[in-house]
Design a protein around this motif. Sequence first.
Motif, short mmCIF file in Angstrom:
data_model
loop_
_atom_site.label_atom_id
_atom_site.label_comp_id
_atom_site.label_asym_id
_atom_site.label_seq_id
_atom_site.Cartn_x
_atom_site.Cartn_y
_atom_site.Cartn_z
N GLY A 94 0.80 -1.21 0.00
CA GLY A 94 0.00 0.00 0.00
C GLY A 94 0.84 1.27 0.00
O GLY A 94 2.07 1.24 0.13
N PRO A 95 0.17 2.42 -0.14
CA PRO A 95 0.88 3.70 -0.28
C PRO A 95 1.74 4.08 0.91
O PRO A 95 2.83 4.64 0.74
CB PRO A 95 -0.24 4.70 -0.53
CG PRO A 95 -1.49 4.05 -0.02
CD PRO A 95 -1.29 2.58 -0.25
N THR A 96 1.27 3.83 2.11
CA THR A 96 2.05 4.22 3.29
C THR A 96 3.36 3.43 3.35
O THR A 96 4.43 3.99 3.63
CB THR A 96 1.24 3.99 4.58
OG1 THR A 96 0.05 4.78 4.54
CG2 THR A 96 2.07 4.38 5.80
N VAL A 97 3.28 2.13 3.08
CA VAL A 97 4.49 1.30 3.07
C VAL A 97 5.45 1.79 2.00
O VAL A 97 6.66 1.88 2.22
CB VAL A 97 4.13 -0.19 2.84
CG1 VAL A 97 5.39 -1.03 2.60
CG2 VAL A 97 3.37 -0.75 4.04
N LEU A 98 4.91 2.15 0.82
CA LEU A 98 5.76 2.62 -0.26
C LEU A 98 6.43 3.94 0.10
O LEU A 98 7.63 4.12 -0.15
CB LEU A 98 4.96 2.77 -1.55
CG LEU A 98 5.74 3.32 -2.75
CD1 LEU A 98 6.95 2.43 -3.07
CD2 LEU A 98 4.84 3.45 -3.97
N VAL A 99 5.68 4.88 0.66
CA VAL A 99 6.27 6.17 1.03
C VAL A 99 7.40 5.97 2.04
O VAL A 99 8.48 6.57 1.92
CB VAL A 99 5.19 7.12 1.59
CG1 VAL A 99 5.83 8.34 2.25
CG2 VAL A 99 4.24 7.56 0.49
N ASN A 100 7.17 5.12 3.03
CA ASN A 100 8.22 4.84 4.02
C ASN A 100 9.42 4.17 3.36
O ASN A 100 10.58 4.44 3.72
CB ASN A 100 7.67 3.97 5.14
CG ASN A 100 6.68 4.72 6.02
OD1 ASN A 100 6.71 5.95 6.10
ND2 ASN A 100 5.79 3.99 6.67
N GLN A 101 9.14 3.29 2.40
CA GLN A 101 10.22 2.61 1.69
C GLN A 101 11.05 3.60 0.87
O GLN A 101 12.29 3.55 0.87
CB GLN A 101 9.64 1.53 0.76
CG GLN A 101 10.65 0.88 -0.19
CD GLN A 101 11.75 0.14 0.53
OE1 GLN A 101 11.53 -0.92 1.11
NE2 GLN A 101 12.96 0.70 0.53
#
Length: 287
Positions: A182-189
């Motif tokens: 999801g987007p939150t995981v991607l942003v943190n990544q």
Amino acid sequence: MALRPNPTLRQRRLGTELRRMREQADLGGSQLARMLGISPGQMTQMETAKIGVSPERLRTVASACNCANGPLIDALARVAAERGKGWWEEYRGILTTDFLEVAELEAHATRLTFCNTTYMPGLFQTSAYAAAVFARIFPPLSPQEVDTRTAFRIRRQEIVRSGSTPVRAFIHEAALRMQFGGPTVLVNQLGALLGDSERPGISVRAVPFAVDTFPGAGENLCFAEGSVPELDTIEMDVSQGALFFDSPADLAKHRAIFSRLDSTALSGEESREFIRSIMKEMEAANA
């Protein structure tokens, strides 16, 4: 001498290089065995890594094959002298062999270069991102299997954190935008990737969709440089696991591919700006 049931990647490579040495000398296995005073079966077992070869025996083989490549012979002698086990052996019987061999390859490389088109290089993945990558495998893994694979991947990252091995990564925009977890995981990544890009010895280069051509195939690749160029290795991620290539032709082809990537990818600072722009876009879209 008991035969090795499961030779390691390094042991198999040593055997492969012995065979190449013999073939370059235009010697048959039985012919070289007679010159060495061993049986043809022993020669085959050495070349298939079913039995070990001492540094002294390796140098005898090199002499019999009229090999004059001193740096290669010295490098192979060091491989032959290795006796210790790496940390990844703790996972033997728990994870499939390809996981262990990737860690072994990385641990002995003098430099690592990645080309990723689908997901972030494993050495840069956050725990949440790695778990999401493993969770998408079909048939599905159990939660325990996902946790074990994730923990193993994070432990591999010590090679990046230590700064002992230079790392280059060419990451296509498709991989930068693919939403595992999801987007939150991607942003943190992406944020973690930016942080890693600032570490000494690490180069992260983005390849946008706007680039006219993308050299090479679409696989996720790792080019692991050995102590001499002849011992370089290519590792390719496929759905069934990891494939390894080390023929001179394959190595030459992928050196050319990475050379072209180096000339087409964004610079390090341009790449950071590009990654930041994707992060801002993702955050705005999911505010």
